[in-house]
Design an enzyme around this catalytic site. Structure first.
Site, short mmCIF file in Angstrom:
data_model
loop_
_atom_site.label_atom_id
_atom_site.label_comp_id
_atom_site.label_asym_id
_atom_site.label_seq_id
_atom_site.Cartn_x
_atom_site.Cartn_y
_atom_site.Cartn_z
CB CYS A 44 5.49 35.05 -28.39
SG CYS A 44 5.44 33.29 -28.00
CE LYS A 94 10.37 32.46 -30.25
NZ LYS A 94 9.25 32.15 -31.10
CG LEU A 112 2.99 44.60 -43.99
CD1 LEU A 112 3.29 45.00 -45.43
CD2 LEU A 112 3.70 45.56 -43.03
CD GLU A 142 8.06 25.25 -31.44
OE1 GLU A 142 8.61 24.17 -31.16
OE2 GLU A 142 7.54 25.47 -32.56
N1 LIG Z 1 3.01 30.07 -26.61
C1 LIG Z 1 3.64 30.27 -27.75
O1 LIG Z 1 3.05 30.56 -28.79
C2 LIG Z 1 5.14 30.13 -27.81
C3 LIG Z 1 5.77 30.02 -29.07
C4 LIG Z 1 7.15 29.89 -29.12
C5 LIG Z 1 7.89 29.89 -27.95
N2 LIG Z 1 7.25 30.02 -26.74
C6 LIG Z 1 8.08 29.98 -25.53
O2 LIG Z 1 7.97 28.67 -24.98
C7 LIG Z 1 7.99 28.73 -23.55
C8 LIG Z 1 6.74 28.10 -22.97
O3 LIG Z 1 5.62 28.86 -23.42
P1 LIG Z 1 4.13 28.31 -23.20
O4 LIG Z 1 3.24 29.26 -23.93
O5 LIG Z 1 4.08 26.87 -23.54
O6 LIG Z 1 3.98 28.51 -21.63
P2 LIG Z 1 2.87 27.87 -20.68
O7 LIG Z 1 2.76 28.79 -19.53
O8 LIG Z 1 1.65 27.55 -21.47
O9 LIG Z 1 3.52 26.49 -20.20
C9 LIG Z 1 4.59 26.38 -19.34
C10 LIG Z 1 4.41 25.12 -18.52
O10 LIG Z 1 5.61 24.89 -17.79
C11 LIG Z 1 5.26 24.38 -16.51
N3 LIG Z 1 6.39 24.58 -15.62
C12 LIG Z 1 6.87 25.73 -15.11
N4 LIG Z 1 7.94 25.49 -14.33
C13 LIG Z 1 8.17 24.16 -14.38
C14 LIG Z 1 9.13 23.30 -13.79
N5 LIG Z 1 10.10 23.79 -13.04
N6 LIG Z 1 9.04 21.98 -14.01
C15 LIG Z 1 8.06 21.48 -14.78
N7 LIG Z 1 7.12 22.24 -15.37
C16 LIG Z 1 7.17 23.57 -15.17
C17 LIG Z 1 4.01 25.16 -16.14
O11 LIG Z 1 3.27 24.51 -15.14
C18 LIG Z 1 3.29 25.21 -17.48
O12 LIG Z 1 2.42 24.12 -17.65
C19 LIG Z 1 8.17 30.21 -23.21
O13 LIG Z 1 9.54 30.48 -23.06
C20 LIG Z 1 7.62 30.90 -24.43
O14 LIG Z 1 8.17 32.18 -24.60
C21 LIG Z 1 5.90 30.12 -26.64
#
Ligand SMILES: NC(=O)c1ccc[n+]([C@@H]2O[C@H](COP(=O)([O-])OP(=O)(O)OC[C@H]3O[C@@H](n4cnc5c(N)ncnc54)[C@H](O)[C@@H]3O)[C@@H](O)[C@H]2O)c1
Length: 485
Positions: free
Chosen positions: A276, A220, A266, A150
């Site tokens: 991230c 990524k 920049l 993502e």
């Molecule tokens: N936030 C960003 O901008 C972004 C962008 C690209 C990629 N990512 C990646 O995406 C992933 C998620 O990031 P996020 O910011 O959405 O995190 P977040 O903490 O906002 O959301 C994660 C969710 O997963 C749930 N969760 C955890 N364990 C679980 C399980 N076993 N079963 C069901 N639900 C569960 C949590 O309760 C939480 O609601 C990460 O790996 C992050 O690095 C994040």
């Protein structure tokens, strides 16, 4: 298609709502039952522009439902894993939530499942996931594991879903590729109506990058590390500008005008934060170590970033002399504008250092105060940037929200104890601030700080510089000597 999205955080909820908007029937699941209850009554757990409307529309259409993971997995053929992968003590990504979803798939699913890894994970995770699913496969499940990293940016996540630069799919079976193409077809063909623009800008169709799972996973981490590197690089150059008497804004423009480099990322300042860049960079360094590759370049990128908060506090200290007993207005807490996310936000680490020095902090952020209060209950949260400025010895700009761009300088001047802006994001410039009677300290802007408007006019008269922006007379006192850069 019937799709489940496991993890209703920034990535999961956005993905679920957007997939339902393009016509899929989506079951969005989370292990946090309170979060599910809030979502069912239309309360979002975080702020993200346009997402509120999208969720409401999805629920009303019946195409977006909130449920527990086992139920979602039972009902759907495609499963997006969007759970968190936070850093462990040693910087490695914690994959326990991914493993727990894998166990849930094994116990709840029958027939065929397409398991789509969207969380950011180390290279070879899809292979490990595949192995794990194969070893514990008690229900004779057939499955494919796909990597679909993502790239959304918080603050413009919905727009990024509908107008991505690229969709990366790492897959190792034709069936998986066909299903992934089917899921993303409206986006890939730019056929969906984007809910952000009334009329979408003419952008090229997103690039579809089909590859193996290892390569997709590397895309990524490598992308985020490269962007982090750009930020640390320009911060180094900003330090050089301060030391040598140069203007980082012009230097960045000069560097960024080279098409091979580009102007984005920049922007000098107090460093990168969020969920991230800091954690992905750390994780990538650990991955490099495990693979036996020398990633010391990335270790430096991280070190430079950690130093930004220290350097900013040193700058404040240099200007304010004794910090103990001083009151500081903080404008902005979120790690960037248009989000309420304060995870690894530079503002928070700066505030912690300032509290340790004995200052009083009065903070304002348009969206992030509720989240910041969980980590920092000991500071005063204000209702407006003006309220935060009351009695302040300096205003610190720590997030570049649009709301801060055009303050009523007169009103502000009457509220503060000292007319001083220390701008960690270069939201303002000396030319803009000084005529209003405020002293200005930015990042990497020694030239603007040491030249008065009159001096600029002198240079312009010699025909060297376009200073059409410098229309006001310089303040009586130049900030040449007082500026700490
Ligand atoms: N936030 C960003 O901008 C972004 C962008 C690209 C990629 N990512 C990646 O995406 C992933 C998620 O990031 P996020 O910011 O959405 O995190 P977040 O903490 O906002 O959301 C994660 C969710 O997963 C749930 N969760 C955890 N364990 C679980 C399980 N076993 N079963 C069901 N639900 C569960 C949590 O309760 C939480 O609601 C990460 O790996 C992050 O690095 C994040």
């Amino acid at each position: 298609m019937e799709i489940s999205v496991i993890g209703a955080g920034y990535v999961g909820l956005t993905t679920a709502a957007c997939l339902s908007e393009i016509g899929h029937h989506v079951f969005c699941a989370d292990c946090d039952l309170e979060k599910l209850d809030s979502l069912r009554v239309g309360r979002l757990p975080f702020f993200e522009p346009h997402l509120d409307d999208l969720v409401k529309r999805g629920v009303a259409s019946g195409r977006l439902e909130f449920t527990v993971p086992s139920d979602a997995i039972k009902k759907t053929e495609a499963i997006f894993i969007c759970v968190g992968t936070p850093p462990l003590e040693n910087g490695e990504a914690d994959l326990s939530s991914i493993e727990s979803v894998a166990r849930m798939i094994l116990s709840s699913a029958h027939g065929y499942r397409l398991v789509i890894e969207k969380s950011t994970v180390p290279v070879q995770t899809a292979k490990r996931l595949w192995k794990h699913l194969s070893i514990y496969n008690m229900n004779a499940l057939t499955f494919d594991v796909v990597s679909n990293p993502e790239f959304l940016r918080e603050g413009s996540a919905v727009e990024d879903f509908f107008h991505p630069d690229r969709v990366v799919i790492g897959a190792e079976s034709l069936r998986a590729i066909a299903l992934m193409k089917e899921i993303y077809r409206p986006v890939l063909q730019s056929r969906s109506t984007c809910p952000v623009h009334s009329e979408c800008p003419a952008v090229p169709e997103p690039k579809l990058i089909l590859t193996d799972t290892n390569s997709a996973e590397l895309v990524k981490h490598a992308s985020n590390s490269f962007l982090a590197m750009k930020i640390s690089f320009i911060n180094l150059i900003a330090d050089a500008c301060e030391a040598a008497g140069a203007d980082i804004e012009k230097v960045a423009e000069g560097i960024g005008s080279d098409k091979r480099i580009g102007r984005a990322f920049l922007n000098p300042g107090i460093g990168f934060g969020g969920f991230c860049f800091p954690k992905d960079l750390q994780a990538f360094v650990r991955i490099g170590e495990k693979l036996g590759c020398d990633f010391s370049l990335l270790k430096e990128v991280e070190k430079i970033n950690v130093r930004r908060a220290e350097q900013f506090v040193a700058k404040i200290k240099k200007e304010l002399w004794v910090l103990r007993g001083k009151t500081l207005a903080v404008w902005g807490l979120a790690f960037k504008p248009n989000t309420d996310d304060v995870r690894f936000a530079p503002a928070l680490s700066i505030i912690r250092r300032l509290l340790a020095e004995g200052t009083t902090i009065r903070a304002y952020d348009p969206e992030a105060m509720q989240k910041a209060e969980i980590d920092l209950p000991q500071i005063t949260y204000c209702q407006s940037p003006y309220q935060a400025a009351e009695g302040a010895d300096a205003i610190l700009v720590l997030t570049e929200w649009n709301e801060f761009r055009n303050p009523n300088w007169k009103q502000l001047g009457e509220l503060v104890a000292r007319k001083l802006i220390i701008d960690g994001r270069n939201l303002f410039s000396a030319d803009e601030v000084s005529p209003n009677g405020f002293q200005y300290i930015g990042v990497g802007r020694a030239v603007q700080a040491i030249r008065t408007a009159q001096e600029f006019k002198g240079i312009a008269a010699a025909g060297v510089l376009d200073v059409s922006a410098v229309s006001q007379p310089a303040p009586a006192q130049s900030h040449a000597v007082r500026t700490s850069v």
